[in-house]
Design a protein around this motif. Structure first.
Motif, PDB file in Angstrom:
ATOM      1  N   LEU A  97       0.804  -1.218   0.000  1.00  8.51           N
ATOM      2  CA  LEU A  97       0.000   0.000   0.000  1.00  8.51           C
ATOM      3  C   LEU A  97       0.840   1.273   0.000  1.00  8.51           C
ATOM      4  N   ASN A  98       2.002   1.240   0.647  1.00  8.69           N
ATOM      5  CA  ASN A  98       2.848   2.435   0.770  1.00  8.69           C
ATOM      6  C   ASN A  98       2.039   3.649   1.195  1.00  8.69           C
ATOM      7  N   GLY A 129      14.261  -1.594   1.506  1.00 12.80           N
ATOM      8  CA  GLY A 129      14.725  -0.615   2.474  1.00 12.80           C
ATOM      9  C   GLY A 129      13.835  -0.390   3.667  1.00 12.80           C
ATOM     10  N   ASN A 130      12.527  -0.564   3.510  1.00  9.92           N
ATOM     11  CA  ASN A 130      11.606  -0.356   4.628  1.00  9.92           C
ATOM     12  C   ASN A 130      11.283  -1.645   5.379  1.00  9.92           C
ATOM     13  N   GLY A 131      11.833  -2.746   4.942  1.00 10.41           N
ATOM     14  CA  GLY A 131      11.539  -4.019   5.587  1.00 10.41           C
ATOM     15  C   GLY A 131      12.249  -4.164   6.922  1.00 10.41           C
ATOM     16  N   HIS A 150      11.456   1.621  13.807  1.00  8.24           N
ATOM     17  CA  HIS A 150      10.381   1.120  14.652  1.00  8.24           C
ATOM     18  C   HIS A 150       9.175   0.751  13.792  1.00  8.24           C
ATOM     19  N   TYR A 151       8.505  -0.343  14.196  1.00  8.14           N
ATOM     20  CA  TYR A 151       7.382  -0.879  13.440  1.00  8.14           C
ATOM     21  C   TYR A 151       6.194  -1.103  14.370  1.00  8.14           C
ATOM     22  N   ARG A 152       5.018  -1.244  13.743  1.00 11.05           N
ATOM     23  CA  ARG A 152       3.820  -1.623  14.484  1.00 11.05           C
ATOM     24  C   ARG A 152       3.007  -2.603  13.647  1.00 11.05           C
ATOM     25  N   MET A 153       2.504  -3.644  14.319  1.00  7.46           N
ATOM     26  CA  MET A 153       1.595  -4.592  13.693  1.00  7.46           C
ATOM     27  C   MET A 153       0.182  -4.238  14.133  1.00  7.46           C
ATOM     28  N   LEU A 154      -0.662  -3.838  13.176  1.00  2.37           N
ATOM     29  CA  LEU A 154      -1.987  -3.319  13.506  1.00  2.37           C
ATOM     30  C   LEU A 154      -3.081  -4.246  12.981  1.00  2.37           C
ATOM     31  N   PRO A 155      -3.850  -4.907  13.900  1.00  4.58           N
ATOM     32  CA  PRO A 155      -4.954  -5.758  13.454  1.00  4.58           C
ATOM     33  C   PRO A 155      -6.140  -4.913  12.992  1.00  4.58           C
ATOM     34  N   LEU A 156      -6.798  -5.371  11.927  1.00  6.81           N
ATOM     35  CA  LEU A 156      -7.944  -4.675  11.369  1.00  6.81           C
ATOM     36  C   LEU A 156      -9.180  -5.563  11.444  1.00  6.81           C
ATOM     37  N   GLU A 157     -10.330  -4.966  11.242  1.00  8.56           N
ATOM     38  CA  GLU A 157     -11.552  -5.754  11.170  1.00  8.56           C
ATOM     39  C   GLU A 157     -11.491  -6.667   9.949  1.00  8.56           C
ATOM     40  N   GLY A 158     -12.073  -7.836  10.087  1.00  3.40           N
ATOM     41  CA  GLY A 158     -12.072  -8.775   8.974  1.00  3.40           C
ATOM     42  C   GLY A 158     -10.860  -9.677   8.944  1.00  3.40           C
ATOM     43  N   GLY A 159      -9.998  -9.592   9.969  1.00  2.00           N
ATOM     44  CA  GLY A 159      -8.870 -10.504  10.059  1.00  2.00           C
ATOM     45  C   GLY A 159      -7.627 -10.076   9.305  1.00  2.00           C
ATOM     46  N   ASP A 170       5.112   9.485  12.547  1.00  2.00           N
ATOM     47  CA  ASP A 170       3.776   8.944  12.312  1.00  2.00           C
ATOM     48  C   ASP A 170       3.900   7.535  11.735  1.00  2.00           C
ATOM     49  N   TYR A 171       2.779   6.825  11.713  1.00  2.00           N
ATOM     50  CA  TYR A 171       2.770   5.468  11.181  1.00  2.00           C
ATOM     51  C   TYR A 171       2.512   5.472   9.683  1.00  2.00           C
ATOM     52  N   PHE A 172       3.358   4.755   8.958  1.00  6.36           N
ATOM     53  CA  PHE A 172       3.296   4.641   7.509  1.00  6.36           C
ATOM     54  C   PHE A 172       3.034   3.172   7.192  1.00  6.36           C
ATOM     55  N   THR A 173       1.890   2.890   6.560  1.00  4.25           N
ATOM     56  CA  THR A 173       1.512   1.512   6.286  1.00  4.25           C
ATOM     57  C   THR A 173       2.252   0.988   5.066  1.00  4.25           C
TER      58      THR A 173
END
Length: 279
Positions: A97-98, A129-131, A150-159, A170-173
């Motif tokens: 998605l970047n 590079g972003n991995g 630094h990273y974040r794992m974000l759960p979403l609706e629908g699994g 800020d968080y960049f998906t």
């Protein structure tokens, strides 16, 4: 323990010793060394090479010849080694998605989910590079440090899950994956699009990355970048010889000058011309 030759060569190249029991420390070291040793790049794509996803061919290209590769190759090698060692791993596909969260894209990125001691981790040795340089735990939504990032794992609706990196506070998906079952046949579809479709990102750009704990080097078309915790330095690739030199010095990729000239004309010159026009 006996492995296919391709996997034995992989272990030897990374100077890894297999522990007596399944170990997260081993997986961490595998991921860190892999990302540092083998460049992420799409040179085979832009040069029109046939890219096989057979394990022996992937190992020959990445491990033996040191040519680097992109996600379907890198993460296949890592997945097959962990599987052969007895780790509980699952193949997953993701949508890149970047940070364009409404972007309608196919599943063109391969990752691995590892379950160990009742915990689940994302393993990714092929995002450039972003991995991340280390496994990311799905058991927390807190930031996780990997190298100097630094990273974040974000759960979403629908699994589904978003894999995010912290950029400018800020968080960049980066990408989004789910828990559906995927097979090598699904990888073949995403792989075919990624290296053959005329609109694919890898077909239309020159991309090379090498990532270590304290430094990330990346080449995107006309710009060579070195990123550290303290900041970034950019330089323009001014000629085919400069391109040839950067690939050799920073990514251990040796190309004939005629090949560097071809790549420069296709991916570098137009950006340089555009930047001069805007200035």
């Amino acid at each position: 323990m006996s492995f296919p030759l391709a996997l034995n060569q992989y272990l030897v190249r990374l100077d890894l010793t297999v522990p007596d029991s399944l170990s997260l420390d081993f997986v961490c070291e595998l991921q860190r060394r892999h990302v540092a040793e083998f460049s992420f790049n799409n040179l085979a794509v832009v040069l029109g090479d046939d890219i096989s996803l057979d394990l022996e061919d992937v190992s020959e290209k990445i491990v033996t010849r040191g040519l680097g590769a992109y996600c379907f190759e890198h993460n296949k090698l890592t997945f097959e080694l962990l599987k052969a060692l007895g780790y509980d791993v699952q193949l997953k596909l993701a949508r890149v998605l970047n940070n364009n969260l409404e972007r309608a894209v196919g599943r063109t990125h391969r990752v691995t989910l590892l379950t160990l001691n009742n915990e689940m981790y994302l393993i990714d040795t092929g995002f450039g590079g972003n991995g991340p340089l280390s496994p990311l735990s799905l058991s927390t939504q807190q930031e996780q440090q990997s190298g100097f990032e630094h990273y974040r794992m974000l759960p979403l609706e629908g699994g589904e899950w978003d894999v995010q990196i912290v950029k400018d506070g800020d968080y960049f998906t980066l990408y989004r994956f789910d828990f559906a079952h995927y097979s090598e046949a699904d990888c073949s579809v995403g792989h075919f699009y990624s290296h053959r479709h005329p609109n694919a990102v890898f077909v239309n750009n020159l991309m090379v990355t090498n990532k270590e704990l304290d430094k990330t080097r990346s080449l995107l078309n006309s710009t060579f970048n070195i990123k550290t915790e303290s900041g970034e330095q950019n330089r323009k690739v001014g000629s085919p010889r400069v391109l040839q030199s950067i690939l050799a010095e920073h990514f251990q990729i040796k190309l004939e000058l005629v090949v560097a000239e071809h790549l420069f004309e296709r991916f570098v010159q137009s950006e340089l011309d555009d930047s001069q026009t805007r200035s």
